[in-house]
Design an enzyme around this catalytic site. Sequence first.
Site, mmCIF file in Angstrom:
data_model
loop_
_atom_site.group_PDB
_atom_site.id
_atom_site.type_symbol
_atom_site.label_atom_id
_atom_site.label_comp_id
_atom_site.label_asym_id
_atom_site.label_seq_id
_atom_site.Cartn_x
_atom_site.Cartn_y
_atom_site.Cartn_z
ATOM 1 N N GLU A 1 9.367 5.017 -7.438
ATOM 2 C CA GLU A 1 9.311 6.566 -6.821
ATOM 3 C C GLU A 1 7.935 7.245 -7.897
ATOM 4 O OE1 GLU A 1 13.830 7.708 -5.392
ATOM 5 O OE2 GLU A 1 12.896 9.465 -5.680
ATOM 6 N N ASP B 1 -3.974 -4.175 -19.272
ATOM 7 C CA ASP B 1 -2.786 -3.528 -19.184
ATOM 8 C C ASP B 1 -2.801 -2.224 -20.205
ATOM 9 O OD1 ASP B 1 -1.701 -3.841 -16.127
ATOM 10 O OD2 ASP B 1 -0.210 -5.146 -17.397
ATOM 11 N N ARG C 1 -5.598 -8.848 -8.572
ATOM 12 C CA ARG C 1 -6.662 -9.529 -9.915
ATOM 13 C C ARG C 1 -6.698 -8.495 -10.950
ATOM 14 N NH1 ARG C 1 -5.552 -14.267 -7.807
ATOM 15 N NH2 ARG C 1 -7.340 -14.541 -8.749
ATOM 16 N N ILE C 2 -7.549 -9.705 -11.774
ATOM 17 C CA ILE C 2 -7.925 -9.447 -13.645
ATOM 18 C C ILE C 2 -9.108 -9.206 -13.096
ATOM 19 C CG2 ILE C 2 -7.937 -9.925 -15.246
ATOM 20 C CD1 ILE C 2 -5.216 -11.013 -15.489
ATOM 21 N N ARG D 1 -13.908 -15.173 -11.692
ATOM 22 C CA ARG D 1 -13.719 -13.249 -11.844
ATOM 23 C C ARG D 1 -14.755 -13.070 -10.685
ATOM 24 N NH1 ARG D 1 -8.118 -13.071 -12.177
ATOM 25 N NH2 ARG D 1 -6.827 -14.748 -13.443
ATOM 26 N N GLY E 1 0.738 -1.196 -0.231
ATOM 27 C CA GLY E 1 -0.198 0.353 0.306
ATOM 28 C C GLY E 1 0.862 0.955 0.008
ATOM 29 N N THR E 2 2.026 1.288 -0.433
ATOM 30 C CA THR E 2 2.596 2.812 -0.258
ATOM 31 C C THR E 2 2.321 3.595 -1.586
ATOM 32 O OG1 THR E 2 3.948 2.025 -2.485
ATOM 33 C CG2 THR E 2 4.778 1.280 -0.159
ATOM 34 N N ASN E 3 1.245 2.942 -2.729
ATOM 35 C CA ASN E 3 0.792 3.931 -4.081
ATOM 36 C C ASN E 3 -0.978 4.538 -2.036
ATOM 37 O OD1 ASN E 3 1.249 4.110 -5.952
ATOM 38 N ND2 ASN E 3 2.204 2.015 -5.621
ATOM 39 N N HIS F 1 0.796 0.762 -13.255
ATOM 40 C CA HIS F 1 1.382 -0.022 -14.112
ATOM 41 C C HIS F 1 2.729 0.509 -13.846
ATOM 42 C CE1 HIS F 1 2.774 -4.114 -15.392
ATOM 43 N NE2 HIS F 1 3.277 -3.524 -16.328
#
Length: 226
Positions: A174, A147, A93-94, A67, A14-16, A111
């Site tokens: 970063e 993607d 997950r897709i 899914r 969870g850095t984003n 991505h």
Amino acid sequence: MSPLPIGILASGTGTNFDAIAAAVQAGTLAADIRVVVCNRPGAKVLAKAEQLGIATITVEHRESPTRETFDSRIVEHLQAANVELVVMAGFDRIVTPVLLDAFPNRVVNIHPALLPAFKGLDAQTQAAEYGVRITGATVHLVDTDLDHGPIIVQAAVPVSPGDNAETVRLRILEQEHRIYPYAINLIAENRLRVEGRQVYIQPDGANSTEEPAAALISPPLQRTSR
Ligand code: GRF
């Protein structure tokens, strides 16, 4: 303008999430994180969100037979939280049309490569092993192909033969933390216009212009005395 209600889908560290939450707190991202939905019990992102008083929900993908059923459970939670933008931040997950149709053109992903290069898993390892001189990060709208959706923002980082997957990963991360809150804010401020694959960004106020940055050349050109 009232803040855009967003829901974050995450699976891991969870850095984003941290970067997005920090931007909200700093007032540079006009969003309200309504909920964090995670598919892995005990993931670090859950504790981080809870510490900030943000609602969290764990939906284990293993408990859904397909899914699609997994996505419909997620959609229920996102809709219950009145989310208007779905932010995939390290979500492993897709997703299927069940989610995409519930939030048309309103699902974004980050991505760790300059798409369309190095799609799929371990993009940083792929880049390091391939020997590219430049890779980076891409924020894009999500469509039914992996993607693939229209690109909102990219950041490039240099790579050298001395790098490995981990050094590349950290260098990209970063930049992820810079461009993801920025890209979400463009949506929150309603400044994106999507035409096919082209995403146009309305300038921020009368004085700002969009000028392409100077080229990133890797390795940097060397002066010679000759
Ligand atoms: C990031 O590199 C992101 O691009 C990828 O997963 C990684 C994990 O990010 N999709 P985070 O630290 O969990 O936000």
